[in-house]
Design a protein around this motif. Structure first.
Motif, PDB file in Angstrom:
ATOM      1  N   VAL A  52       0.647  -1.392   0.360  1.00  0.00           N
ATOM      2  CA  VAL A  52      -0.241   0.069  -0.041  1.00  0.00           C
ATOM      3  C   VAL A  52       0.465   0.886   0.003  1.00  0.00           C
ATOM      4  O   VAL A  52       1.995   1.325   0.414  1.00  0.00           O
ATOM      5  N   ALA A  53       0.541   2.429  -0.552  1.00  0.00           N
ATOM      6  CA  ALA A  53       1.046   3.675  -0.844  1.00  0.00           C
ATOM      7  C   ALA A  53      -0.069   4.641  -1.077  1.00  0.00           C
ATOM      8  O   ALA A  53      -1.007   4.385  -1.161  1.00  0.00           O
ATOM      9  N   PHE A  67      -2.825  -0.905 -15.048  1.00  0.00           N
ATOM     10  CA  PHE A  67      -2.933  -0.808 -13.938  1.00  0.00           C
ATOM     11  C   PHE A  67      -3.061   0.675 -13.198  1.00  0.00           C
ATOM     12  O   PHE A  67      -2.572   1.502 -13.519  1.00  0.00           O
ATOM     13  N   ARG A  68      -4.105   0.749 -12.176  1.00  0.00           N
ATOM     14  CA  ARG A  68      -4.081   2.025 -11.663  1.00  0.00           C
ATOM     15  C   ARG A  68      -4.171   1.984 -10.291  1.00  0.00           C
ATOM     16  O   ARG A  68      -5.165   0.566  -9.713  1.00  0.00           O
ATOM     17  N   GLY A  69      -3.911   2.785  -9.235  1.00  0.00           N
ATOM     18  CA  GLY A  69      -4.387   2.398  -7.354  1.00  0.00           C
ATOM     19  C   GLY A  69      -3.030   2.548  -6.745  1.00  0.00           C
ATOM     20  O   GLY A  69      -2.112   2.546  -7.368  1.00  0.00           O
ATOM     21  N   ASN A  70      -3.450   2.538  -5.492  1.00  0.00           N
ATOM     22  CA  ASN A  70      -2.504   2.900  -4.023  1.00  0.00           C
ATOM     23  C   ASN A  70      -1.809   1.430  -3.634  1.00  0.00           C
ATOM     24  O   ASN A  70      -0.724   1.742  -2.310  1.00  0.00           O
ATOM     25  N   SER A  71      -2.597   0.725  -3.590  1.00  0.00           N
ATOM     26  CA  SER A  71      -2.717  -0.515  -3.119  1.00  0.00           C
ATOM     27  C   SER A  71      -3.300  -1.551  -4.177  1.00  0.00           C
ATOM     28  O   SER A  71      -3.492  -1.804  -5.083  1.00  0.00           O
ATOM     29  N   GLY A  72      -2.172  -2.680  -3.830  1.00  0.00           N
ATOM     30  CA  GLY A  72      -1.962  -3.637  -4.353  1.00  0.00           C
ATOM     31  C   GLY A  72      -1.699  -5.467  -3.882  1.00  0.00           C
ATOM     32  O   GLY A  72      -1.290  -5.291  -3.200  1.00  0.00           O
ATOM     33  N   ILE A  73      -1.564  -6.828  -4.402  1.00  0.00           N
ATOM     34  CA  ILE A  73      -1.235  -7.672  -4.733  1.00  0.00           C
ATOM     35  C   ILE A  73      -1.277  -9.029  -5.872  1.00  0.00           C
ATOM     36  O   ILE A  73      -1.838  -8.407  -6.665  1.00  0.00           O
ATOM     37  N   GLY A  74      -0.391  -9.382  -5.442  1.00  0.00           N
ATOM     38  CA  GLY A  74       0.355 -10.008  -6.840  1.00  0.00           C
ATOM     39  C   GLY A  74       0.784 -11.423  -6.182  1.00  0.00           C
ATOM     40  O   GLY A  74       1.077 -11.777  -5.381  1.00  0.00           O
ATOM     41  N   ASP A 114      -9.880  -0.826   1.690  1.00  0.00           N
ATOM     42  CA  ASP A 114      -9.621  -0.053   3.089  1.00  0.00           C
ATOM     43  C   ASP A 114      -7.940  -0.538   3.320  1.00  0.00           C
ATOM     44  O   ASP A 114      -7.509   0.382   3.880  1.00  0.00           O
ATOM     45  N   GLY A 115      -7.280  -0.968   2.519  1.00  0.00           N
ATOM     46  CA  GLY A 115      -6.188  -1.803   2.845  1.00  0.00           C
ATOM     47  C   GLY A 115      -6.139  -3.154   2.839  1.00  0.00           C
ATOM     48  O   GLY A 115      -6.983  -4.000   2.012  1.00  0.00           O
ATOM     49  N   ILE A 116      -4.821  -3.578   2.697  1.00  0.00           N
ATOM     50  CA  ILE A 116      -4.806  -5.259   2.240  1.00  0.00           C
ATOM     51  C   ILE A 116      -4.442  -5.382   3.827  1.00  0.00           C
ATOM     52  O   ILE A 116      -4.368  -5.322   5.064  1.00  0.00           O
ATOM     53  N   ILE A 117      -4.951  -6.868   4.532  1.00  0.00           N
ATOM     54  CA  ILE A 117      -5.188  -7.939   5.505  1.00  0.00           C
ATOM     55  C   ILE A 117      -4.556  -9.621   4.936  1.00  0.00           C
ATOM     56  O   ILE A 117      -4.182  -9.617   3.726  1.00  0.00           O
ATOM     57  N   ALA A 118      -3.111  -9.638   5.864  1.00  0.00           N
ATOM     58  CA  ALA A 118      -2.792 -10.203   5.587  1.00  0.00           C
ATOM     59  C   ALA A 118      -2.850 -11.403   6.696  1.00  0.00           C
ATOM     60  O   ALA A 118      -3.042 -11.567   8.479  1.00  0.00           O
ATOM     61  N   ALA A 119      -3.231 -13.119   6.175  1.00  0.00           N
ATOM     62  CA  ALA A 119      -3.117 -13.658   7.711  1.00  0.00           C
ATOM     63  C   ALA A 119      -2.079 -15.184   7.706  1.00  0.00           C
ATOM     64  O   ALA A 119      -2.392 -15.038   6.305  1.00  0.00           O
ATOM     65  N   ARG A 120      -1.442 -15.172   8.606  1.00  0.00           N
ATOM     66  CA  ARG A 120      -0.472 -16.091   8.530  1.00  0.00           C
ATOM     67  C   ARG A 120      -1.223 -17.413   8.288  1.00  0.00           C
ATOM     68  O   ARG A 120      -2.057 -17.494   9.270  1.00  0.00           O
TER      69      ARG A 120
END
Length: 220
Positions: free
Chosen positions: A8-9, A67-74, A165-171
């Motif tokens: 996110v940025a 691509f457009r945006g301030n947050s992303g996943i790959g 709203d952002g990125i959720i990370a779950a281990r």
């Protein structure tokens, strides 16, 4: 196996997302994909490519301007095409997973009996990322939903969710596939490797210690 990356940025995240995802290329050779969220258009952008005959960079370099945006996943995936994007009572979100689920057929049968459906078939088989997403939306919140995943699956699953709203990370609950984050970036890290981050204007919040669940959002 596979590996994923999220960022996110305050400005465009594409350079970080592209190179951060490519960093995982040694972990998978089947599919590669990226998704971003653009606040200005309130839209998600996604692309998925087959990597069995070429490299991630070769497939995605010419698409970066789309691509457009301030947050992303790959993700670099050794299993199913991802990310997938859903619209649910929890809101819209994209999801990537690195998982090994031993009881996927059992869970599939249970969901079909509940009148749910699967649309992301991979070589005639259920896409396990879609199955995980359907388990998530059974919860009243993202936290409940991810806890529901760990309650039902037999195996391991680490995931990134790109929300509005952002990125959720779950281990994964066993710690087999650790995650590293500096608050702005999240990546999957093998025990033998090191992750190096800079300091960014972002906030990393622990929202569930029980399932090692974190959310990354830009500050300011």
């Amino acid at each position: 196996m596979g590996g994923f990356f999220g960022t996110v940025a305050k400005a465009s995240c594409m350079a970080d997302l592209f190179y951060g995802t490519d960093y995982n290329s040694h972990l998978g050779i089947k599919r590669g994909g990226m998704a971003t969220y653009d606040e200005e258009t309130a839209g998600f952008h996604r692309s998925i490519h087959n990597l069995e005959s070429t490299y991630f960079r070769t497939k995605f370099e010419d698409e970066l301007d789309k691509f457009r945006g301030n947050s992303g996943i790959g993700i670099i995936s050794d299993t199913d095409p991802q990310p997938i994007i859903l619209n649910s009572h929890l809101g819209r979100f994209a999801i990537v997973t690195v998982a090994k689920i031993a009881n996927i057929e059992e869970l599939e049968s249970e969901m079909l009996a509940q009148h749910m459906h699967f649309s992301e078939l991979s070589s005639g088989k259920t896409n396990q990322t879609e199955l995980i997403a359907l388990l998530i939306i059974q919860g009243k919140t993202f936290v409940e939903g991810i806890e529901n995943v760990h309650k039902h699956i037999k195996g391991s699953c680490s995931m990134l969710l790109l929300t509005e709203d952002g990125i959720i990370a779950a281990r994964d609950r066993w710690g087999v596939l650790p995650l590293s984050s500096d608050g702005r970036m999240v990546l999957m890290r093998l025990r033998a490797s090191r992750a190096v981050f800079r300091t960014w204007d972002t906030r990393l919040t622990v929202i569930s210690v029980q399932v090692r669940l974190y959310v990354c959002v830009p500050t300011g």
